[in-house]
Scaffold this motif. Sequence first.
Motif, short mmCIF file in Angstrom:
data_model
loop_
_atom_site.label_atom_id
_atom_site.label_comp_id
_atom_site.label_asym_id
_atom_site.label_seq_id
_atom_site.Cartn_x
_atom_site.Cartn_y
_atom_site.Cartn_z
N ILE A 131 -8.54 6.96 16.04
CA ILE A 131 -8.79 7.23 14.62
C ILE A 131 -9.70 8.45 14.51
O ILE A 131 -10.80 8.47 15.08
CB ILE A 131 -9.44 6.02 13.93
CG1 ILE A 131 -8.51 4.81 13.98
CG2 ILE A 131 -9.81 6.36 12.49
CD1 ILE A 131 -9.13 3.53 13.45
N HIS A 132 -9.26 9.45 13.76
CA HIS A 132 -10.06 10.66 13.54
C HIS A 132 -10.54 10.77 12.09
O HIS A 132 -11.48 11.52 11.82
CB HIS A 132 -9.24 11.90 13.91
CG HIS A 132 -8.84 11.93 15.36
ND1 HIS A 132 -9.74 12.18 16.38
CD2 HIS A 132 -7.63 11.72 15.96
CE1 HIS A 132 -9.12 12.14 17.54
NE2 HIS A 132 -7.84 11.86 17.32
N GLU A 136 -10.64 5.87 7.53
CA GLU A 136 -9.79 4.84 8.13
C GLU A 136 -10.59 3.84 8.96
O GLU A 136 -10.17 2.71 9.16
CB GLU A 136 -8.71 5.48 9.00
CG GLU A 136 -7.66 6.22 8.20
CD GLU A 136 -6.49 6.67 9.06
OE1 GLU A 136 -6.59 6.58 10.30
OE2 GLU A 136 -5.48 7.11 8.49
N LYS A 137 -11.76 4.26 9.43
CA LYS A 137 -12.56 3.38 10.28
C LYS A 137 -13.07 2.15 9.53
O LYS A 137 -13.31 1.10 10.13
CB LYS A 137 -13.74 4.16 10.88
CG LYS A 137 -13.30 5.25 11.84
CD LYS A 137 -14.48 6.01 12.43
CE LYS A 137 -14.01 7.09 13.40
NZ LYS A 137 -15.15 7.85 13.98
N ASN A 139 -11.40 1.08 6.61
CA ASN A 139 -10.31 0.64 5.75
C ASN A 139 -9.68 -0.63 6.33
O ASN A 139 -9.13 -0.59 7.43
CB ASN A 139 -9.26 1.75 5.64
CG ASN A 139 -8.13 1.41 4.70
OD1 ASN A 139 -7.96 0.26 4.28
ND2 ASN A 139 -7.33 2.40 4.37
N PRO A 140 -9.73 -1.76 5.61
CA PRO A 140 -9.16 -2.99 6.16
C PRO A 140 -7.65 -2.97 6.31
O PRO A 140 -7.08 -3.81 7.02
CB PRO A 140 -9.60 -4.06 5.15
CG PRO A 140 -9.84 -3.32 3.88
CD PRO A 140 -10.35 -1.97 4.29
N ASN A 141 -6.98 -2.01 5.67
CA ASN A 141 -5.54 -1.88 5.83
C ASN A 141 -5.16 -1.15 7.12
O ASN A 141 -3.99 -1.13 7.49
CB ASN A 141 -4.94 -1.15 4.62
CG ASN A 141 -5.07 -1.95 3.34
OD1 ASN A 141 -4.84 -3.15 3.34
ND2 ASN A 141 -5.47 -1.29 2.27
N VAL A 142 -6.15 -0.56 7.77
CA VAL A 142 -5.93 0.08 9.07
C VAL A 142 -6.39 -0.91 10.13
O VAL A 142 -7.57 -1.16 10.30
CB VAL A 142 -6.72 1.41 9.18
CG1 VAL A 142 -6.57 1.99 10.58
CG2 VAL A 142 -6.23 2.40 8.13
N ALA A 165 -14.46 -1.99 14.33
CA ALA A 165 -14.86 -2.51 15.64
C ALA A 165 -14.21 -1.68 16.74
O ALA A 165 -13.12 -1.14 16.56
CB ALA A 165 -14.45 -3.98 15.78
N PRO A 166 -14.92 -1.56 17.89
CA PRO A 166 -16.21 -2.16 18.22
C PRO A 166 -17.38 -1.35 17.66
O PRO A 166 -17.20 -0.21 17.23
CB PRO A 166 -16.22 -2.14 19.75
CG PRO A 166 -15.41 -0.93 20.10
CD PRO A 166 -14.32 -0.88 19.06
#
Length: 241
Positions: A131-132, A136-137, A139-142, A165-166
């Motif tokens: 993930i960049h 998105e880090k 976002n619960p949809n990711v 996580a982590p």
Amino acid sequence: MPVLVVIPARLGATRLPRKPLADIGGRPMVVRTAEKARAADVGRVVVATDSSEIRAAVEAAGFEAVMTREDHPSGSDRVFEALNLVDPDGAFDTLLNLQGDFPTISPETVKRALAPLSGKGCDIATLGAEIHDEAEKTNPNVVKVVGSPIGERRLRALYFTRATAPWGEGPLFHHVGVYAFHRAALGRFVSLPPSVLETREKLEQLRALEAGMRIDVGIVDEVPVGVDGPAELELARRAFA
């Protein structure tokens, strides 16, 4: 071993009605996904559906389709029924479950999903990508995959989560929902009841981990557009424009 690629496609999507038949560059989305599977050239490609309309569209485009029950709780269950319908004698030991809403996936990424399955003790193979995008880090949809490195661009999955996580410094990985199974592993998986963490996170793959099955993850650079709603459909259409 010969590979059977099964693309599950049901008509009754809630967020995007009739999703598999949505037009993308003049062809239904499920056909676009089948085209990518065929271009990967890893094995026989079959669309598993509960809709005669989807079947007709797939066959009109020159692909194979098989009718499955309407009441399957998941795509994995539909794939397992399709496997036993088209291959009752067990010629295929390796199954690739490619969701029908991945019209932009590259053929190379399809191929990469099979590679981790060759690892000793691996029951299920899937994919992840670093993930960049900072948004998105959290976002619960990711969906994120948490794993231990076991080789170059390879993880052994320890958990999947919608949380960030982590914790701490280091990369986070976006789970790409393409799965390869050994036949026996898929049979075991669909025979298991839904697990506690699966129900809580709404992530089917946690059922396998809670049952002690091993999932290995190949790291790729691409995150294909998974078409869940109108916004993703527009992105997919732009990609084909």
